[in-house]
Write a protein that holds these residues in place. Structure first.
Motif, short mmCIF file in Angstrom:
data_model
loop_
_atom_site.label_atom_id
_atom_site.label_comp_id
_atom_site.label_asym_id
_atom_site.label_seq_id
_atom_site.Cartn_x
_atom_site.Cartn_y
_atom_site.Cartn_z
N ASP A 1 -16.23 2.66 4.88
CA ASP A 1 -15.73 2.64 5.48
C ASP A 1 -13.97 2.50 4.81
O ASP A 1 -13.69 1.88 2.89
N HIS A 2 -14.00 3.40 5.12
CA HIS A 2 -12.31 3.83 4.40
C HIS A 2 -10.88 3.54 4.68
O HIS A 2 -11.12 4.03 5.51
N ARG A 3 -10.35 2.81 3.70
CA ARG A 3 -9.65 1.82 4.00
C ARG A 3 -7.91 2.36 3.07
O ARG A 3 -8.27 3.47 1.93
N PHE A 4 -7.18 1.94 2.98
CA PHE A 4 -5.90 1.82 2.47
C PHE A 4 -4.84 1.06 2.60
O PHE A 4 -4.50 0.81 3.33
N ALA A 5 -3.81 1.28 0.89
CA ALA A 5 -2.93 0.14 1.10
C ALA A 5 -1.84 0.58 0.37
O ALA A 5 -1.81 1.26 -1.13
N VAL A 6 -0.89 0.59 0.62
CA VAL A 6 0.73 0.68 0.22
C VAL A 6 1.28 -0.28 -0.46
O VAL A 6 1.19 -1.20 -0.36
N CYS A 7 1.52 0.37 -1.81
CA CYS A 7 1.10 -0.92 -2.48
C CYS A 7 2.10 0.10 -4.59
O CYS A 7 1.56 1.02 -4.71
N PRO A 8 3.49 -0.37 -4.77
CA PRO A 8 3.65 -0.35 -5.56
C PRO A 8 2.64 -0.78 -6.67
O PRO A 8 2.54 -0.74 -6.72
N ARG A 9 3.63 0.50 -8.17
CA ARG A 9 2.06 0.00 -8.68
C ARG A 9 2.39 -0.87 -9.80
O ARG A 9 1.37 -0.82 -9.41
N ASP A 10 3.19 -1.87 -9.49
CA ASP A 10 2.95 -3.30 -10.31
C ASP A 10 2.65 -3.99 -9.39
O ASP A 10 2.54 -5.65 -10.09
N GLY B 1 -20.69 -0.55 2.96
CA GLY B 1 -19.48 -0.85 1.36
C GLY B 1 -18.52 0.33 1.98
O GLY B 1 -17.62 0.26 3.18
N VAL B 2 -17.36 -0.82 1.08
CA VAL B 2 -15.34 -0.19 1.95
C VAL B 2 -15.28 0.93 0.24
O VAL B 2 -15.90 -0.19 -0.75
N SER B 3 -14.09 1.69 0.78
CA SER B 3 -13.02 1.75 -0.64
C SER B 3 -11.66 2.45 -0.27
O SER B 3 -11.96 2.64 0.85
N ILE B 4 -11.40 1.79 -0.91
CA ILE B 4 -9.63 1.46 -0.84
C ILE B 4 -9.09 1.98 -1.72
O ILE B 4 -9.20 2.26 -2.92
N THR B 5 -8.50 2.24 -1.45
CA THR B 5 -7.23 3.65 -2.01
C THR B 5 -6.00 2.79 -1.96
O THR B 5 -5.83 2.80 -0.84
N LEU B 6 -5.79 2.85 -3.05
CA LEU B 6 -4.52 2.12 -3.48
C LEU B 6 -2.55 3.41 -3.37
O LEU B 6 -3.65 4.03 -5.07
N ILE B 7 -1.65 3.97 -2.79
CA ILE B 7 -1.08 4.68 -2.78
C ILE B 7 -0.02 4.12 -2.62
O ILE B 7 1.03 2.91 -2.35
N GLU B 8 0.68 4.57 -3.81
CA GLU B 8 2.80 5.06 -3.72
C GLU B 8 2.87 4.88 -2.40
O GLU B 8 2.45 6.34 -1.78
N PRO B 9 4.31 4.82 -1.54
CA PRO B 9 4.94 6.10 -0.78
C PRO B 9 5.15 6.84 -0.67
O PRO B 9 4.02 7.78 -0.02
N ARG B 10 4.90 7.56 -1.78
CA ARG B 10 5.25 9.58 -2.13
C ARG B 10 3.65 9.79 -2.05
O ARG B 10 3.55 11.11 -2.42
N GLU B 11 2.83 9.26 -1.74
CA GLU B 11 1.08 9.69 -2.42
C GLU B 11 0.21 9.35 -1.17
O GLU B 11 -0.59 10.02 -0.61
N ARG B 12 1.06 9.53 0.24
CA ARG B 12 0.25 10.14 1.72
C ARG B 12 0.46 10.94 1.28
O ARG B 12 -1.39 11.40 2.00
N ALA B 13 1.09 11.84 1.69
CA ALA B 13 0.14 13.26 1.30
C ALA B 13 -0.86 13.73 0.61
O ALA B 13 -2.36 14.16 1.54
#
Length: 370
Positions: free
Chosen positions: A219-228, A341-353
């Motif tokens: 299950d592929h998921r993502f969350a927009v999250c500031p680095r800190d 299983g789940v795969s979660i990618t944490l991205i910053e707003p500029r990494e959407r592309a």
């Protein structure tokens, strides 16, 4: 859909595959095995980690060695100790019900005296890391004169790790071989030069479509999250799932070390696997992780190659990977042996592309988490 029997694999090896839960051939197996079984000549395959490469070259290799001969007939070269051991283990498991074929793994980081002793026994296949193999040949502990089939697995990774000289030496020592089978996720100029230097003019080539690589049980998921705030996000996620274990991938050693310290402050049983560790230190970390004493393992991409731990519920990408094949490799550590299983990618707003490109090229649909 073809079966392993239709691909020409003997029944005794198929029985070993079935006990491992390997029933349906993957794309790389469907494309490589018929050629390697029938022709067996030079092969260049573009395939990422997680595609089933070990069976693709391992099953034909096992059928081509003579178990009655005491000579080393098959040689598999891998970039890391972990991957070499994983390949050796798989070859051993495949032959559970077949004529005994002896495989030895020789790699840096293990005691060389034990390897020298093991090689005194009849050995038909050697799986090795480049540096340790060169060391053993120069000590005249083993001979490569009878090698007929040379496999270079993850060739691009070996070159990026600085093993060009060692590979050229190994290729020179095995000039009497019948074939070379090269597997690589990418094909930079250095790989093209290696192919021209060790193969016939027209090797058989195949490419595995990246969209067929990703395990469909993930299950592929993502969350927009500031680095800190990423460490806090991971800690919060794990608090809600206190019985789950998994991996967190970072792009750099420094990032992995820092994240490990922060997660430890949250009270998590965490350890870090990164390139500055000595081999005994890496072994200690992996033993603790496999035995469940460590719940979360933070790792960089290269050192994580060859990690084979069952029952991992999740993979976190602290940052999206720079290379497409790394996403496949990372995610493939979960959802093994038929489990989800789940795969979660944490991205910053500029990494959407970047995430959209990964999804598009791999045929993956990402669901957003809040």
């Amino acid at each position: 859909m073809s079966t392993f029997q239709q691909l020409g694999i003997p029944a005794d090896l198929i029985r070993g595959l079935e006990e491992l839960g390997i029933i349906t051939p993957t794309e790389v197996q469907l494309k490589a095995i018929p050629f390697l079984m029938e022709d067996g000549g030079d092969l260049v395959a573009q395939a990422q980690t997680g595609t089933g490469k070990t069976a693709a070259f391992g099953l034909p290799l096992l059928t081509k060695v003579d178990p009655k001969s005491k000579d080393i007939q098959g040689l598999v070269i891998a970039p890391t100790r972990e991957l070499a051991k994983q390949i050796g283990k798989q070859l051993f498991r495949f032959t559970k019900h077949s004529a005994k074929i002896f495989t030895e793994v020789v790699s840096g980081g293990d005691k060389i005296d034990r390897q020298i002793s093991a090689l005194q026994r009849p050995t038909q296949i050697v799986v090795a890391t480049p540096g340790r193999l060169v060391e053993l040949v120069k000590q005249k502990v083993l001979s490569l004169d009878a090698v007929r089939h040379l496999v270079l697995d993850e060739a691009d990774e070996m070159l990026s790790m600085g093993f060009k000289k060692e590979l050229e030496q190994i290729i020179a020592w095995t000039r009497g071989r019948k074939s070379t089978w090269l597997f690589s996720a990418t094909f930079p100029d250095a790989i093209q030069q290696l192919v021209h230097g060790c193969m016939s003019a027209k090797p058989h080539r195949l490419t595995i479509d990246a969209a067929h690589v990703v395990n469909r049980d993930i299950d592929h998921r993502f969350a927009v999250c500031p680095r800190d705030e990423k460490a806090q996000f991971i800690a919060d996620y794990l608090e809600r799932r206190d019985d789950e274990r998994g991996l967190v991938f970072c792009r750099t050693k420094a990032g992995a070390i820092t994240l490990g310290k922060v997660l430890a402050k949250h009270g998590l049983a965490v350890d870090v696997l990164q390139g500055d560790l000595t081999q005994p230190e890496r072994d200690k970390v992996m033993r603790a992780f496999k035995k469940g004493r460590v719940r979360v393992l933070v790792a960089t991409d290269v050192v994580a190659r060859g990690i084979d731990v069952d029952g991992l519920a999740f993979v976190f990408h602290h940052q999206p990977p720079d290379q497409l094949e790394y996403y496949t490799h990372r995610s493939g550590r979960t959802a093994r042996a038929g489990k989800k299983g789940v795969s979660i990618t944490l991205i910053e707003p500029r990494e959407r592309a970047k995430l959209e490109r990964i999804g598009r090229e791999l045929g993956v649909h990402f669901r957003e988490m809040h």
